[in-house]
Design an enzyme around this catalytic site. Structure first.
Site, PDB file in Angstrom:
ATOM      1  N   THR A  28       1.058  -1.259   0.274  1.00  0.00           N
ATOM      2  CA  THR A  28      -0.039   0.302  -0.164  1.00  0.00           C
ATOM      3  C   THR A  28       1.159   1.221   0.624  1.00  0.00           C
ATOM      4  O   THR A  28       0.897   2.108  -1.010  1.00  0.00           O
ATOM      5  CB  THR A  28      -0.932   0.142   1.672  1.00  0.00           C
ATOM      6  OG1 THR A  28      -1.559  -1.000   1.575  1.00  0.00           O
ATOM      7  CG2 THR A  28      -1.812   1.309   1.186  1.00  0.00           C
ATOM      8  N   CYS A  46      -8.686  -6.147   1.807  1.00  0.00           N
ATOM      9  CA  CYS A  46      -9.131  -4.660   1.769  1.00  0.00           C
ATOM     10  C   CYS A  46     -10.538  -4.635   1.701  1.00  0.00           C
ATOM     11  O   CYS A  46     -11.037  -4.025   2.690  1.00  0.00           O
ATOM     12  CB  CYS A  46      -8.457  -3.710   1.297  1.00  0.00           C
ATOM     13  SG  CYS A  46      -6.198  -4.629   0.844  1.00  0.00           S
TER      14      CYS A  46
HETATM   15  C1  LIG Z   1      -1.963  -5.841  -5.789  1.00  0.00           C
HETATM   16  C2  LIG Z   1      -2.046  -5.801  -4.360  1.00  0.00           C
HETATM   17  N1  LIG Z   1      -1.220  -4.357  -4.274  1.00  0.00           N
HETATM   18  C3  LIG Z   1      -1.226  -4.159  -3.070  1.00  0.00           C
HETATM   19  C4  LIG Z   1      -2.077  -4.800  -2.301  1.00  0.00           C
HETATM   20  C5  LIG Z   1      -1.352  -4.564  -0.800  1.00  0.00           C
HETATM   21  O1  LIG Z   1      -0.140  -5.138  -0.203  1.00  0.00           O
HETATM   22  P1  LIG Z   1      -0.057  -5.079   1.524  1.00  0.00           P
HETATM   23  O2  LIG Z   1      -0.984  -6.000   2.103  1.00  0.00           O
HETATM   24  O3  LIG Z   1       1.182  -4.957   1.418  1.00  0.00           O
HETATM   25  O4  LIG Z   1      -0.605  -3.253   1.453  1.00  0.00           O
HETATM   26  C6  LIG Z   1      -2.291  -5.710  -1.790  1.00  0.00           C
HETATM   27  C7  LIG Z   1      -2.858  -6.685  -0.756  1.00  0.00           C
HETATM   28  O5  LIG Z   1      -3.649  -7.506  -1.630  1.00  0.00           O
HETATM   29  C8  LIG Z   1      -2.446  -6.323  -3.254  1.00  0.00           C
HETATM   30  O6  LIG Z   1      -2.959  -7.579  -3.588  1.00  0.00           O
END
Ligand SMILES: Cc1ncc(COP(=O)(O)O)c(C=O)c1O
Length: 384
Positions: free
Chosen positions: A70, A326
């Site tokens: 993120t 999320c």
């Molecule tokens: C494609 C993608 N990008 C970004 C993220 C975000 O990553 P993080 O959980 O490390 O913030 C995710 C998490 O599910 C993801 O699947």
């Protein structure tokens, strides 16, 4: 227990956790401190940067450590937008990006930028020509993910990079969070200028990730303060997490081919069963191996709400997802599946199985036996 939710997060590898613990205990010095403990920590940080860079085929000073996917995605989008605002204020992303890219796009729109959300086909795939059609004189950034976290679609990032090589004023960011450890991640070959990874998606620990930024590109930093990471991301470094991520990257890279083939076998096996299961609709690119990631299968039982099936399976200790972790508490049909042209009923009944290399064929068979028992019963209850 059967854990089929590896796209949400993976179980950290025990060796990685051991390294985390050792570094946390034995190298607790702050890498910025001038004394011996600080120098030791700084050396370990430099080694981890080297390992991370080697795993991606890039230079160590092209790696910025972050708190995860993120943050990397936000840092890429906003960092480019703010840094290059005098060059232009137009950004292109796809309609199926992870919310950390999509919502950053929305926020930038509120700040006066223009964002084009390019559509996808019925497998969730972005056609490179749609990127080219959306290009404008003031386009400063294109952001397209490598592997879609809901459908498992592999995007044509190399083809998009080839197109963008003709637009030197436009930078190219790839969110490769779901690709690393499952498929080759090759920012230089793709012509990517920026690329995001997150350790907990490949058996590292939570709260650490990285952003690759090609040499020569400047980013307006998202987080400012003490000037760590060459001023590109301030904050005392999460050294245990970073060393553990470097270890997880090395392990994932070394066993990539084997793991990929294994997950591919699991996927084909599950797919062949689901395809023959009455009322099951497969979502995404599953028929087309060349654009399907090895670890994700998305499917629906139209008429049965995803949450109902998810909780019924949970009672049998089978864990999977309804959509991206999320967004899964929002209880509305997935934006990604709707963008791929599915109706609200099919999108609202979608389920995602995501494998890791530790899953085995017997789990797939057991899963299918539970599906065969559970789904017809649920269908009867829902009809009453
Ligand atoms: C494609 C993608 N990008 C970004 C993220 C975000 O990553 P993080 O959980 O490390 O913030 C995710 C998490 O599910 C993801 O699947």
């Amino acid at each position: 227990m059967i854990y089929f939710d590896n796209s949400a997060t993976t179980l950290p590898n025990p060796e990685v956790v051991k390294v985390y613990g050792e570094v946390a205990q034995q190298y607790f010095g702050n890498p910025s401190s001038l004394h011996k403990l600080g120098s030791k920590a700084a050396r370990l940080l430099a080694q981890s940067r080297q390992v991370a860079a080697e795993s991606l085929g890039v230079l160590p000073d092209e790696i910025i450590f972050t708190s995860g996917g993120t943050e990397s995605n936000n840092a890429a989008l906003k960092g480019v937008a703010w840094q290059y605002r005098n060059r232009g204020k137009h950004i292109i992303i796809s309609q199926v990006e992870h919310s950390s890219v999509y919502e950053a796009g929305k926020q930038l729109e509120e700040m006066g930028y223009t964002v084009t959300y390019v559509p996808v086909d019925d497998e969730g795939r972005v056609a490179p020509s749609t990127i080219e059609q959306a290009m404008r004189d003031d386009t400063i950034l294109v952001s397209v993910m490598y592997v879609n976290n809901e459908l498992g679609t592999v995007q044509p990032v190399k083809e998009i990079g080839d197109i963008l090589s003709r637009y030197p004023k436009t930078l190219f960011h790839v969110d490769a969070v779901q690709g690393f450890g499952k498929l080759p991640v090759e920012p230089s070959r793709w012509g990517a200028d920026l690329l995001s990874l997150s350790a907990h998606k490949f058996h590292g620990v939570r709260g650490v990730g990285l952003l690759y930024v090609r040499k020569g590109i400047r980013l307006s930093p998202l987080i400012i303060g003490g000037g760590q990471e060459e001023g590109r991301r301030s904050g005392t470094e999460n050294l245990p997490g970073i060393v553990a991520m470097a270890k997880a990257m090395r392990m994932a890279k070394e066993s990539l081919q084997r793991n990929r083939e294994h997950m591919e076998t699991l996927r084909h096996h599950l797919l062949s069963k689901l395809e023959n299961f009455p009322g099951c609709r497969i979502n995404g690119p599953q028929k087309n191996d060349s654009c399907a990631a090895p670890h994700i299968i998305n499917f629906s039982f139209p008429g049965l709400k995803s949450e109902v099936v998810l909780h019924a399976l949970e009672e049998k200790e089978i864990y999977l997802s309804t959509q991206s972790a999320c967004s899964s508490r929002q209880f509305k049909p997935s934006r990604v599946l709707l963008a791929a042209g599915m109706d609200a009923e099919r999108a609202g009944s979608s389920l995602r199985v995501s494998f890791s290399a530790s899953n085995i064929l017997e789990e797939v068979d057991r899963f299918m036996r539970v599906i065969e028992e559970t789904i017809p019963n649920l269908a009867k209850i829902m009809r009453v």
